[in-house]
Design an enzyme around this catalytic site. Structure first.
Site, short mmCIF file in Angstrom:
data_model
loop_
_atom_site.label_atom_id
_atom_site.label_comp_id
_atom_site.label_asym_id
_atom_site.label_seq_id
_atom_site.Cartn_x
_atom_site.Cartn_y
_atom_site.Cartn_z
N LYS A 19 0.80 -1.22 0.00
CA LYS A 19 0.00 0.00 0.00
C LYS A 19 0.84 1.28 0.00
O LYS A 19 0.40 2.31 -0.52
CB LYS A 19 -0.95 0.01 1.20
CG LYS A 19 -2.06 -1.03 1.11
CD LYS A 19 -3.00 -0.94 2.30
CE LYS A 19 -4.10 -1.97 2.20
NZ LYS A 19 -5.08 -1.86 3.32
N ASP A 37 -9.88 2.78 1.86
CA ASP A 37 -9.82 2.42 3.28
C ASP A 37 -10.22 3.59 4.17
O ASP A 37 -10.72 3.39 5.27
CB ASP A 37 -8.40 1.99 3.67
CG ASP A 37 -8.07 0.57 3.25
OD1 ASP A 37 -9.01 -0.22 3.00
OD2 ASP A 37 -6.87 0.23 3.16
#
Length: 292
Positions: free
Chosen positions: A80, A116
């Site tokens: 990420k 997210d």
């Protein structure tokens, strides 16, 4: 990976779109089942696949995805943060989190998002939980933790955030990020986790701990019944940390709730269609429904 996507592209180019998730480990991922159910539900001729991409193979794997015209993909541990350098354009959500978990291939460009950020907050909002005045313990300092800090920075009145991590250097980088976003944060070592957990109103596990049925990093004796325990690990659905929180009579938030919320946002980015949440839930739980 190259051969599989190439075969699909050559045999059905123009007839369907291919999506995937990259990470390592990847066998635990529920995203393929969830997204394929979503595509089928709305009649899209698309497929979603999981690809294991070890840390040292990220660059070559992304080149392969680009060359084979992947339509979009999700990003999980450990990529990420590392993927940021290979993204052509960044959505404000990714810029704020300084991490990417969703990529849309638009024209010749990879555009990175961080779903997210929204996905983390959705379960709290559904429960109408206010973070005003809360002391928060955030365990971990990776890409997911960055998204969580970005999400928390949008909330009013958070009292303090304690970041627990094995590596102090990574935690200090996250503390600097939190400070730049207007949050008060400090560091604690993992050896003091129980002490800080008991004093916290919200305990968040942003690490992979629990994915392999490990013993909880916080036991029920260090969890107040008045606290909220949020474990972002979604497979298994009931981690040992969730079990410990239930034993302590605390409020629990399951990782699948964040998975579903961030996944629905990714689906909408890729397709422009409202996500079919019921179909996605059914793919996760089948006929037995959500856990209590």
């Amino acid at each position: 990976m190259i051969g599989l996507i190439s075969a699909q592209t050559k045999s059905m180019q123009g007839l369907f779109k291919t999506y995937c998730i990259i990470g390592d480990p990847i066998d635990h991922s529920l995203s393929p089942a969830m997204h394929n159910a979503a595509f089928n539900s709305v009649g899209l001729n698309s497929v979603y696949i999981a690809f294991r991409v070890p840390k040292g193979e990220l660059e070559v794997s992304l080149s392969s995805l680009r060359a084979n015209h992947i339509s979009g993909f999700n990003v999980t541990i450990p990529h990420k943060i590392g993927i940021m350098q290979y993204i052509d354009k960044l959505d404000p959500s990714a810029k704020k989190a300084n991490a990417v978990n969703t990529v849309h291939h638009v024209g010749d460009a990879f555009k990175g998002y961080n779903t997210d950020v929204q996905g983390f907050m959705e379960p709290l909002r559904k429960r109408r939980i206010s973070l005003n005045g809360m002391r928060i313990l955030l365990i971990g300092s990776g890409g997911a933790a960055r998204a969580i800090i970005a999400a928390l920075s949008n909330e009013e009145g958070i009292s303090h955030i304690t970041i627990a991590n094995r590596t102090k250097k990574n935690a200090l980088e996250l503390i600097t990020m939190a400070s730049n976003l207007g949050l008060k944060a400090d560091f604690t070592g993992m050896e003091y986790l129980g002490e800080h957990a008991f004093k916290s109103n919200l305990i968040i596990n942003s690490t992979p701990s629990g994915m392999n049925d490990e013993q909880s990093i916080v036991d029920f004796e260090h969890i107040s019944k008045d606290s909220i325990v949020y474990d972002i690990v979604y497979n298994p659905i009931v981690t040992n940390l969730i079990e410990q929180a239930k034993n302590a009579k605390a409020t629990v938030i399951y990782g699948y709730e964040m998975l579903l919320a961030q996944g629905s946002k990714a689906f909408e980015i890729w397709t422009g269609i409202n996500a079919p949440l019921e179909a996605m839930k059914k793919a996760l739980f089948g006929r037995f429904g959500e856990p209590l």
